[in-house]
Design an enzyme around this catalytic site. Structure first.
Site, mmCIF file in Angstrom:
data_model
loop_
_atom_site.group_PDB
_atom_site.id
_atom_site.type_symbol
_atom_site.label_atom_id
_atom_site.label_comp_id
_atom_site.label_asym_id
_atom_site.label_seq_id
_atom_site.Cartn_x
_atom_site.Cartn_y
_atom_site.Cartn_z
ATOM 1 C CB CYS A 162 -3.036 -5.238 -1.112
ATOM 2 S SG CYS A 162 -2.045 -6.362 -0.099
ATOM 3 C CG HIS A 302 -0.702 -0.158 -3.460
ATOM 4 N ND1 HIS A 302 -1.843 -0.547 -2.795
ATOM 5 C CD2 HIS A 302 0.167 -1.196 -3.332
ATOM 6 C CE1 HIS A 302 -1.671 -1.763 -2.283
ATOM 7 N NE2 HIS A 302 -0.454 -2.170 -2.592
ATOM 8 C CD GLU A 313 1.611 3.387 -6.460
ATOM 9 O OE1 GLU A 313 0.447 3.831 -6.526
ATOM 10 O OE2 GLU A 313 2.145 3.015 -5.388
ATOM 11 C CE LYS A 331 -1.492 0.348 1.128
ATOM 12 N NZ LYS A 331 -2.033 1.193 0.039
ATOM 13 C CG HIS A 336 -0.722 -2.772 3.255
ATOM 14 N ND1 HIS A 336 -2.002 -2.656 2.749
ATOM 15 C CD2 HIS A 336 0.015 -3.388 2.277
ATOM 16 C CE1 HIS A 336 -2.030 -3.156 1.520
ATOM 17 N NE2 HIS A 336 -0.831 -3.591 1.223
ATOM 18 C CG PHE A 395 0.901 -10.547 -1.954
ATOM 19 C CD1 PHE A 395 1.689 -9.447 -2.198
ATOM 20 C CD2 PHE A 395 1.116 -11.256 -0.783
ATOM 21 C CE1 PHE A 395 2.680 -9.050 -1.313
ATOM 22 C CE2 PHE A 395 2.100 -10.881 0.121
ATOM 23 C CZ PHE A 395 2.884 -9.780 -0.143
#
Length: 407
Positions: A162, A302, A313, A331, A336, A395
């Site tokens: 991502c 994010h 975050e 998002k 996403h 990830f």
């Protein structure tokens, strides 16, 4: 070596909110959700039956004969790149040996691979398409963009889950600073709304199961969030040395002042709960841009809507910048976009600087107690913005932060 200043001169996108950058931006400012129910027959068997699908099918803009040779991700990467190139006002006289491409993807041509495997098992190897390998290879979108514009300074394809789209932009920055290129088409793409990826994410309990209220499913920092919503899309920006842009009288949206990349070394899926790796990337980007945390007024977060990631975050922003920046989470509307997320959300960050306005975060109705920073909700917020940050995490512990400043 004196590094060249790098500016953004073109924007292109196709997303769940619109078939181009302008309609996507308008959707973000309006607080409109691009998430909806999946109506395909195969979705009936899934635990999660919602997604953020493209607002405009690529078949409207890609020649039918060419489209048969391209994976869906390749098609939309070319669509976004064409828009960005035209928006930058680049013409046929551009030196192709000084034009680079960096377009990444988190997963690549998975839908092609799975569809051709179905054909293989049902009808045998002779029925498999001769275009299978160029369609499924992860570098396919970057390659098609490079071929479309005859780019000869280098065509690259990062794959960092991502964080991919943002990492591609950071690579583009390095290509220009190092003198390898004057102009770079940089961004990310993803198109894997398919039963296998969706079943895999659902088995991890990573995705929201709000099937009965899809537009309310993606809810960053909300106490009732239960995972992300899978989306598809592409975002490409034109990066250009400031000298090259000035010489041709180009319009400049913003300056890409700095980039920071780090890795957590912690877990294959979960971020470090304190956001230590993310904070390092943010500090690097700010230092790379010659600024301090106090100079950054806005963070395009994010914020995927996962319980651990959202608060990690927040921890990283407080540790690296402080308590003052104003946040937003696209998002909540886009879903996403995986490998495209960092690129599309960079476009939102760039336009926030260019137009001096921050889109709202939707579905934030009951803030998590760990949310200790100011998030724009309800209506867009107009404010003076001189420096803004875009965060992207993936990830595997990939962290990328991009620092943009006002042109």
């Amino acid at each position: 070596m004196i590094m060249a200043d790098v500016v953004v001169t073109g924007l292109g996108a196709t997303t769940p909110l619109g078939g181009d950058a302008a309609s996507t931006w308008a959707g973000l400012l309006a607080g409109r959700s691009g998430v909806g129910p999946l109506t395909q027959d195969w979705a009936e068997q899934l635990t999660v039956r919602i997604a953020a699908q493209l607002a405009e099918e690529p078949s409207l803009k890609i020649d039918r004969v060419q489209a048969r040779r391209m994976d869906r991700a390749e098609q939309i990467a070319v669509i976004a790149a064409r828009e960005a190139y035209a928006d930058a006002g680049l013409g046929d006289d551009l030196d192709r040996e000084r034009l680079g491409v960096v377009v990444g993807t988190g997963i690549g041509g998975a839908t092609t691979m799975l569809a051709q495997d179905d054909i293989l098992e049902a009808s045998g190897p002779r029925k498999v398409s001769p275009h299978t390998v160029p369609m499924l290879m992860p570098n396919g979108p970057a390659a098609w963009v490079g071929l479309t514009f005859q780019a000869q300074a280098g065509v690259h394809c990062p794959a960092s889950a991502c964080a991919t789209g943002a990492e591609a932009i950071a690579w583009g920055l390095d290509m220009i600073r190092s003198g390898r290129a004057d102009v770079v088409l940089a961004g990310g793409v993803e198109a894997v709304i398919h039963p296998l990826p969706m079943a895999g994410f659902a088995s991890m309990r990573a995705m929201s199961v709000r099937n009965d209220e899809p537009q309310r499913a993606s809810r960053p920092w909300d106490a009732a969030r239960d995972g992300f919503v899978l989306g598809e899309g592409a975002g490409v920006i034109v990066l250009e040395s400031a000298e090259h842009a000035a010489a041709r009288g180009a319009r400049v949206y913003a300056k890409l002042a700095g980039a920071g990349m780090s890795s957590d070394g912690y877990d294959i899926v979960q971020p470090h709960p304190e956001g230590i790796g993310a904070a390092r990337a943010i500090k690097m980007a700010i230092r790379d841009g010659g600024l301090t945390g106090a100079d950054v007024q806005h963070v395009n977060a994010h914020a995927t809507s996962t319980p651990v990631g959202d608060i990690a975050e927040i921890n990283s922003i407080r540790a690296s910048i402080g308590d003052h920046p104003v946040l937003t989470a696209p998002k909540s509307m886009l879903g996403h976009l995986l490998g495209a997320a960092g690129a599309v959300e960079s476009i939102a960050t760039i336009l926030s600087l260019h137009e001096q306005i921050i889109p709202p975060t939707i579905n934030l109705e009951n803030p998590d107690e760990g949310l200790t920073l100011d998030v724009v909700t309800g209506e867009p917020r107009k404010m003076q913005l001189d420096a803004a940050l875009n965060n992207s995490f993936g990830f595997g512990g990939h962290n990328v932060a991009l620092l943009f400043t006002r042109a």
